[in-house]
Design an enzyme around this catalytic site. Structure first.
Site, short mmCIF file in Angstrom:
data_model
loop_
_atom_site.label_atom_id
_atom_site.label_comp_id
_atom_site.label_asym_id
_atom_site.label_seq_id
_atom_site.Cartn_x
_atom_site.Cartn_y
_atom_site.Cartn_z
N SER A 84 0.81 -1.21 0.00
CA SER A 84 0.00 0.00 0.00
C SER A 84 0.85 1.27 0.00
CB SER A 84 -0.96 -0.01 1.19
OG SER A 84 -0.32 -0.48 2.36
N GLU A 85 2.12 1.15 0.37
CA GLU A 85 3.08 2.25 0.23
C GLU A 85 4.48 1.68 0.12
OE1 GLU A 85 3.10 5.40 3.18
OE2 GLU A 85 0.91 5.36 3.33
#
Length: 460
Positions: free
Chosen positions: A363-364
């Site tokens: 997600s990051e």
């Protein structure tokens, strides 16, 4: 070698409300802890740039979503602002905020971009913080009303929800290491904040499940693998302690529905357990997620302590280990972080072997660099270093998937250069360059590379 990813792989980026919207006190929005802290201590923020001066997404959302389309995003994660939707934390809903978020969600869908929505990304409404923030269980009650409101308003179109982004960070920053408001140094209060955050997460999951909304709900954790300096038993134990405190304190409750007994025993030993109530255990068991977001930036390298602890000092995680700077490590000199690409593979392998291989995605992942203007060629930032960073991480991610890890996508931090808390705009992370003076947006070389990678579902 050709690195192809599974069909339907999520290619995109991540951002947050507070770091991109701007209009921090406009549009009927209530103050967050960041607004209040900046008003009282602006010197603690790089170049004294505060949360009102972020990347103007509130005004330029249509233009920015068109840029996401140009970058071939098929998915995009951002957050909703509790204090924008409910300025007083509870009670009256701000209709201007509802319109804004409806417009953003509808435009993303119209452009073929799946919205991934986070409920809380470090932005506690100040009225809630004045009641004690996550130390106060009444704030969990208010949070449940906010979560249900979001599901009711947007759940017909948003199918991927996340309760919290990196919930360990407000614990570390606000209650241990003095880099978030309220700047407290007190482990027991930190443990209480962490514990109540898990309860808040589980309560929102329960609301989502019982409400019959069509979609899935998860959480986004920054997982930082803990590597011991050596295989000496003292170093190994130090790494286990770091892992328990910083990774498993959230990972186990959300994937297994319970805390690791070793963590409970550790906090008990040092008299740092938070107060618990009947019913908590059952609620935490209901907080098991459908989808895990993994934020990975750097490894944590630790060793056993070489010196005695000062008994008069406040209890801290560093009573149990010391950070270790491995000779020869590869560094991002601007952020002061080690670059260690195999860490992303080690996280996926740990999840596959020890946590029943949950549905997850990156997600990051990202690289902040200072003064990127020096890399401008022909009016475009040539950030080959960012292309190398992303592709080198994707190679290890590809290996994890090829060995059976259930990883469904990769989101880069971030889409456009944005405001980064006390660091302001010191380090730039975006695929898109933002000129703060005139708000002009120019796609960097990495943005073009990512658009091609997404279009091809992989790279050579």
């Amino acid at each position: 070698m050709n690195y192809l990813f599974p069909p339907g792989f999520w290619w995109g980026s991540a951002s947050s409300a507070l770091q991109t919207e701007g209009e921090s006190r406009g549009g009927g929005k209530g103050a967050t802890t960041w607004d209040s802290w900046y008003a009282s201590q602006p010197w603690r923020f790089h170049q004294q740039i505060g949360p009102d001066d972020t990347s103007t997404f509130y005004r330029h959302w249509r233009q920015d979503i068109a840029l996401l389309k140009t970058l071939n995003h098929n998915s995009f994660r951002t957050s909703l602002s509790w204090s924008r939707l409910i300025p007083d934390g509870t009670g009256e809903v701000n209709p201007e905020a509802v319109d804004f978020y409806n417009n953003v969600i509808d435009e993303l869908l119209a452009q073929g971009i799946t919205p991934f929505i986070t409920l809380f990304h470090f932005d506690m409404p100040m009225v809630m913080q004045q009641k004690g923030g996550w130390e106060n269980r009444q704030v969990i009650d208010a949070w449940q009303q906010y979560a249900k409101l979001c599901f009711d308003l947007f759940g017909d179109r948003v199918k991927h929800w996340f309760t919290f982004n990196e919930p360990i960070v407000p614990v570390e920053g606000g209650y241990l290491y003095d880099f978030h408001y309220p700047n407290v140094v007190d482990f027991k209060r930190a443990a209480t904040v962490a514990y109540h955050t898990v309860l808040a997460h589980a309560a929102a999951v329960k609301i989502y499940r019982t409400g019959g909304y069509q979609g899935e709900i998860g959480i986004v954790l920054n997982l930082t693998p803990s590597y011991p300096r050596s295989q000496h038993p003292a170093d190994v134990k130090a790494a286990e302690h770091a892992d328990l405190l910083f990774n498993r304190s959230f990972l186990d409750p959300v994937l297994r529905g319970e805390y690791p007994p070793a963590l409970v025993a550790l906090l008990q030993e040092y008299d740092q357990l938070p107060p618990c109530q009947p019913g908590d255990k059952a609620l935490i068991a209901e907080g098991k997620i459908d989808l895990l977001g993994i934020n990975y930036y750097q490894p944590r390298r630790v060793k056993c302590r070489d010196s005695a602890v000062n008994p008069a000092a406040p209890f801290m995680p560093e009573w149990l280990f010391e950070n270790y700077e491995m000779p020869g490590r590869k560094m991002n000199p601007y952020r002061g972080w080690e670059i260690y690409e195999p860490g992303i593979y080690d996280i996926l392998t740990n999840l596959r072997l020890n946590y029943s291989n949950p549905r997850c995605f990156i997600s990051e992942n990202g690289m902040g660099v200072e003064n990127e203007q020096r890399f401008i060629e022909h009016n475009q930032i040539n950030d080959q270093y960012r292309i190398d960073f992303v592709s080198d991480h994707l190679k290890w991610l590809h290996r994890g998937i090829s060995e059976g890890s259930n990883c469904l996508g990769y989101h880069m931090w971030t889409f456009i250069d944005n405001w980064s808390w006390c660091n302001g705009y010191k380090n730039r992370y975006g695929f898109v360059q933002l000129d703060l003076a005139n708000q002009q947006r120019i796609i960097k070389k990495s943005g073009e590379w990512f658009a091609a990678t997404s279009a091809n579902n992989g790279f050579n």
